[in-house]
Enzyme design. Structure first.
Site, mmCIF file in Angstrom:
data_model
loop_
_atom_site.group_PDB
_atom_site.id
_atom_site.type_symbol
_atom_site.label_atom_id
_atom_site.label_comp_id
_atom_site.label_asym_id
_atom_site.label_seq_id
_atom_site.Cartn_x
_atom_site.Cartn_y
_atom_site.Cartn_z
ATOM 1 N N LYS A 274 0.796 -1.230 0.000
ATOM 2 C CA LYS A 274 0.000 0.000 0.000
ATOM 3 C C LYS A 274 0.831 1.284 0.000
ATOM 4 O O LYS A 274 0.336 2.347 -0.399
ATOM 5 C CB LYS A 274 -0.930 0.007 1.210
ATOM 6 N N SER B 257 0.971 -9.732 -0.789
ATOM 7 C CA SER B 257 0.650 -8.303 -0.669
ATOM 8 C C SER B 257 1.019 -7.685 0.670
ATOM 9 O O SER B 257 1.208 -6.476 0.754
ATOM 10 C CB SER B 257 -0.844 -8.080 -0.928
#
Length: 321
Positions: A52, A307
């Site tokens: 992110k 991720s």
């Protein structure tokens, strides 16, 4: 199609991220051999432990100075909030984070340590978005969306840029899907650089709204009670964003859903065999390769995007047992 993020936009985001984000390695997954081979894109190694930071920094660093001075606000279940907090501290920007009260403590603590202000809400998409919008209007904050934004998508797409640059022969890229920002950016980059490669989205069976959306040809919403059942807290978004869905329709070749047991087993495998820590959401793409190979396109070189690795320590110990 003109509204979709382009390769030059992703390359521009990569320039902004130089020296800020890590060019994460493609780690070979032991035991998968050369035909086919699985490489794991270890975004858990980023400074905040998740991909992110790519989108958050690319977006906030591009804001005019007067906007930065007024501060930023976002809503997130954890990793995007931490990315905004990290970026805000690095750039000297005030940050307010709207977070569900169900967010794992390890993610909340990290945000507080970075100096951000936390506002807790109910774990629904409506509560998160409405509260963030009200705070932005009342205080002049700039809203930094978690996924439904071209700047965010371009930033996340730098992971796809790196994948193809490091492995020009990649055949299949497996990407977790929550709000859709990551798979949108990765798919846009991969398809621009290697059109013949296939991009597959992966979700938990207990939060498979993106799979249903692709089948229906429109974004489908799941109730918060349903998505809240999965262990993968970062994938509990109830509906993919409109702009991400447009990218998915254009660039994504299929969807696969994995079970809770498969997620847990893959977390163990990544830790024990690849020496990589994955939070539940971070394990789903690898789980698709390990448990659903028959549903994937044929290929010799597969890449799964890990991720994030911001897993609650108690949960991680339970999974390892």
């Amino acid at each position: 199609m003109s509204d979709l993020v382009s390769l030059p936009e992703i390359e521009h985001a990569a320039e902004r991220l130089a020296g800020v984000t890590l060019r994460t390695p493609l780690v070979p997954f032991p035991g998968t051999g050369d035909d086919p081979a699985l490489l794991v894109k270890a975004e858990s190694l980023q400074p905040i432990g998740a991909f992110k930071l790519r989108g958050a920094y690319a977006t906030i660093s591009a804001l005019p100075e007067e906007q930065r001075e007024r501060g930023v606000v976002t809503h997130s279940s954890g990793n995007h909030a931490q990315a905004v907090a990290y970026t805000a501290r690095a750039l000297g920007v005030p940050a307010v984070l709207v977070m569900p009260h169900t967010t794992p403590g390890v993610k909340v603590d990290a945000c507080i340590a970075l100096g951000a202000e936390i506002v807790y809400v109910e774990p629904t998409a409506e509560a998160r978005a409405e509260t963030a919008a009200k705070l932005a209007a009342a205080h002049g904050f700039t809203l930094v969306p978690p996924y439904d934004d071209a700047r965010i998508i371009a930033g996340q797409g730098t992971a796809g840029l790196e994948i193809v640059q490091d492995r020009p022969d990649v055949d299949v890229v497996l990407v977790p899907v929550s709000g859709g920002g990551l798979i949108s950016g990765v798919a846009a980059a991969v398809k621009a650089l290697r059109p013949e490669a296939k991009v597959i989205g992966v979700e938990p069976e207990l939060a498979a709204d993106a799979r249903d959306s692709m089948r229906a040809g429109r974004p489908v919403t799941w109730d918060a009670e349903k998505t809240g059942r999965t262990i993968a807290d970062a994938l509990r978004v109830q509906r993919v964003g409109d702009l991400p869905f447009a990218h998915m329709r254009a660039h994504v070749d299929g969807m696969v859903a994995v079970t809770e047991d498969e997620i847990r087993g893959t977390m163990r495998s990544l830790a024990r065999e690849a020496r990589l820590i994955a939070e539940p959401a971070g394990a789903v793409a690898t789980a698709a390769f390990l448990h659903h190979r028959d549903e994937l396109p044929a290929g010799r070189t597969y890449v799964s995007v890990l991720s994030g690795g911001n897993v609650d320590p108690a949960l991680f110990l339970d999974v390892l047992r």
